[in-house]
Each structure stands twice: as C-alpha cells, then as structure tokens.
Design a protein around this motif. Structure first.
Motif, PDB file in Angstrom:
ATOM      1  N   LYS A 120       0.814  -1.228   0.000  1.00  0.00           N
ATOM      2  CA  LYS A 120       0.000   0.000   0.000  1.00  0.00           C
ATOM      3  C   LYS A 120       0.845   1.275   0.000  1.00  0.00           C
ATOM      4  O   LYS A 120       0.441   2.306   0.539  1.00  0.00           O
ATOM      5  N   LYS A 121       2.009   1.207  -0.633  1.00  0.00           N
ATOM      6  CA  LYS A 121       2.844   2.405  -0.795  1.00  0.00           C
ATOM      7  C   LYS A 121       2.602   2.942  -2.207  1.00  0.00           C
ATOM      8  O   LYS A 121       3.479   2.915  -3.077  1.00  0.00           O
ATOM      9  N   TYR A 122       1.409   3.464  -2.419  1.00  0.00           N
ATOM     10  CA  TYR A 122       0.964   3.810  -3.767  1.00  0.00           C
ATOM     11  C   TYR A 122       1.705   5.010  -4.347  1.00  0.00           C
ATOM     12  O   TYR A 122       2.008   5.043  -5.545  1.00  0.00           O
ATOM     13  N   ILE A 123       1.999   6.011  -3.538  1.00  0.00           N
ATOM     14  CA  ILE A 123       2.676   7.215  -4.043  1.00  0.00           C
ATOM     15  C   ILE A 123       4.101   6.862  -4.494  1.00  0.00           C
ATOM     16  O   ILE A 123       4.549   7.278  -5.576  1.00  0.00           O
ATOM     17  N   THR A 124       4.784   6.073  -3.688  1.00  0.00           N
ATOM     18  CA  THR A 124       6.136   5.636  -4.057  1.00  0.00           C
ATOM     19  C   THR A 124       6.096   4.828  -5.346  1.00  0.00           C
ATOM     20  O   THR A 124       6.952   4.992  -6.234  1.00  0.00           O
ATOM     21  N   TYR A 125       5.097   3.961  -5.443  1.00  0.00           N
ATOM     22  CA  TYR A 125       4.944   3.144  -6.648  1.00  0.00           C
ATOM     23  C   TYR A 125       4.743   4.023  -7.876  1.00  0.00           C
ATOM     24  O   TYR A 125       5.371   3.812  -8.925  1.00  0.00           O
ATOM     25  N   ALA A 126       3.857   5.022  -7.770  1.00  0.00           N
ATOM     26  CA  ALA A 126       3.557   5.896  -8.899  1.00  0.00           C
ATOM     27  C   ALA A 126       4.803   6.681  -9.342  1.00  0.00           C
ATOM     28  O   ALA A 126       5.072   6.819 -10.541  1.00  0.00           O
TER      29      ALA A 126
END
Length: 354
Positions: free
Chosen positions: A71-77
């Motif tokens: 759930k580390k979506y910002i880092t992923y993006a």
C-alpha cells in the motif's frame, strides 16, 4: 505470470516465451500494415520489445510486490513514472541511432528530437503494454489462489469428515463393550452371541468407514446387528419395532451416519428407563430419498445402572455436523422433537447416486 508450475494453473518459462512471441508477431503485423512497411515494423519491434519485457517484469515482480501490495501507492507511482521516463530515453536514442532519425513515423510530422507529445505518446503506449501483461498476471494469480483455496477447503472438509467418522467408531465400541461388561457381571449365556454380533459390526466398521459413501443396505444391516445386541442386553424389558420398506438397491449413504441416532435412542431412552421400554424405527425409501423416523419413550425415572457412566452429547451433534459437511443443504432435513412423552428423530436424506 510465474516461472514455476503451481496448482491447477501452471505458468512455465515456455508460456512466457510463447506469449511474447505471439505478441511480437501480432505487433509487427499490426504496425507493418499501418506503415505499409513490414521491414521497418520488424526492426522497430526488435528494439521495443526488450524494453517492454524489462519494464513489465520490473513492474510485476518488483514494483508491485514491494510497493502496491504494501500500500505504498505514491512511491509506486513515482517509481513507475521514472521507469517510463528512462524507457522513453532509451527507446528514443536506440531508434534514432539504429533505425531512423524520424523516430515517430506514425506521428503528425517527422520528429528527430525528444518532444513532449512524442514522450506522452510513447509513455502511454508503454503503460498499455505493462497494464495488459499485469492484468494477465493478476488474473492468473487470482485463479491460482482461488484454486488453492478450494483445494484447501476440500482437504479441510475431508479431514473433518474423517475425524467425525473416527469419533463415531470409538464411541460406538465403548458403549457396546459396556453391554458385554454388563452381561459378564451376571455370567450370562448371551455373552458369546453378543461378541459374535460385535465382531460382525467391527468388520463393517473396518471396511466401510474409510469410504465416502456406503451401500444403504449394508448400513441398515449394521443397524439391525446393533439392535440385536441391545435386544440381548435388555431382554424382555425392551420392545423394539423395526419397519423397513422401499427399494434399497442402488442407494448409498455416508457410513455410520444413522448409527449415532440409533445409539442415542438406547442410551437416553432404554438405558435410563424403568419398566417397559419402547423404541420404534421406521426406514422408508421413496424415489431418491430415505425417510428415517425414530421414536423412544422419554425416561420418567432414571434407574441405577451397573454400567460405568457413559459420556454423551456427541451423537446428535456428530450427525448434524456430518450432514452439514457431507451433503448439500437441499439434500437433507433433520428434525428433533419431543411429543407425547416421546423423543422423535425425523430425517429426510437423499440416498440416490449422483
């Protein structure tokens, strides 16, 4: 997509290779017809596909497990955008120096520099490839997980059913041995006959309870042997009426399913009663269903027994649990009721072979 063969949805390295080969041929033909230049399309895809594959596997085997699943979506993006930008530069310079200075022949005009519009189009196109392959990976993972969960549920069901069947046999033998114990105390001549009946029951239990379903006729023969044992034990103080009707041939039932019900009627009816005891059993087969009705009179006064105290309570709950685990809800109906100083068990059960 995985490099291993797992579960009912195996994905091996051969599947990976086959997928990319088919996709490469499809893309080459597609853009070859668009450019009307299959040679250029082939060379363009030879440059582009290693980039597609590298970014795709980087996404599904590193970025998603490392960031999306946590759930580390910002880092992923952010990392995905950086990866796409790096891809854009690699593809631009490889195309420019190895293939053509016009790096975007399908664009509105000849492009020999890294423009914003070219960058947006290439990154969106790459994102399409990544999303397409990722969707396949997620679908396969879901199917595999669903299959493994289903298999786990089946194993748990089988394990629980085996446990319940094993629970029946010791409980049944315990009570029957108590009968022999009672006869031995009085040095009854009936003891040898009881032992013979018990050996017949043991033979049935050894060869029947490992099966998921047993012939109904065999199950009823087992019940009759048990009732004969109890008749010997209680002698004239017990009246047992048994009526069996219908076509038993070709019908099957979970082994030892009915026995706890029979045993319960003797345990809580006959063994605790004083005076005349009555048990009535009616087994009828009509069409695909067995209609089982068992009645015993409720003890008015508990007598003193020479038998050791017997543990109770598992019989009826065992039957309920085995019905829930072994049969669909629409295939059975079990009712327990007290009426006119009698305890009644009514069971409707599908016994046809499906």
């Amino acid at each position: 997509m995985s490099g291993k063969s797992i579960g009912n949805y195996p994905v091996t390295y051969k599947h990976h290779i086959l997928f990319w080969v088919i996709y490469f041929i499809f893309n080459t033909l597609r853009w070859g017809s668009y450019y009307d230049d299959y040679d250029y399309s082939l060379k363009s895809n030879i440059i582009g596909f290693p980039i597609h594959m590298a970014l795709t596997y980087f996404n599904i085997y590193f970025l998603m497990p490392k960031f999306v699943f946590k759930k580390k979506y910002i880092t992923y993006a952010i990392l995905m955008l950086l990866s796409l930008y790096a891809m854009l530069n690699v593809k631009f310079y490889l195309t420019y120096y190895l293939l053509s200075t016009n790096v975007w022949p399908e664009g509105p005009e000849a492009i020999d520099t890294l423009t914003f519009n070219y960058g947006v189009q290439m990154m969106l196109g790459e994102l399409y490839v990544i999303s397409f392959v990722t969707a396949i990976k997620i679908t396969i993972d879901w199917l595999r997980e669903h299959s493994m969960l289903h298999e786990l549920e089946k194993r748990q069901l089988a394990t629980e059913l085996r446990f319940l069947r094993s629970q029946v046999s010791p409980h049944f033998f315990f009570n029957t041995l108590n009968n022999i114990y009672s006869l031995s105390l009085t040095k009854s001549d009936k003891a040898p006959e009881v032992i013979l009946k018990l050996s017949e029951l043991m033979r049935y239990l050894l060869y029947a309870t490992d099966k998921r379903k047993q012939k109904l006729r065999k199950e009823i023969e087992c019940i009759q042997n048990y009732i004969d044992l109890e008749r010997i034990r209680f002698d004239d103080s017990l009246e047992v009426d048994v009526e069996i009707s219908g076509d038993l041939d070709g019908k099957v039932i979970a082994p030892m399913l009915l026995m706890p019900l029979i045993e319960n009627s003797f345990k809580h009816g006959a063994s605790q009663n004083i005076g005349q005891m009555k048990i009535s059993l009616n087994i009828k087969v009509e069409g695909d269903f067995l209609y089982f009705e068992l009645t015993n009179n409720i003890p008015k006064e508990k007598g003193k027994s020479t038998l050791p105290t017997r543990s109770g309570g598992i019989g009826l709950s065992n039957v309920r649990k085995r019905l829930e685990l072994g049969y669909p809800a629409e295939d059975y109906e079990l009712r327990l009721e007290e009426k006119n100083n009698n305890f009644n068990v009514l069971l409707k059960l599908r016994v046809s072979k499906k």
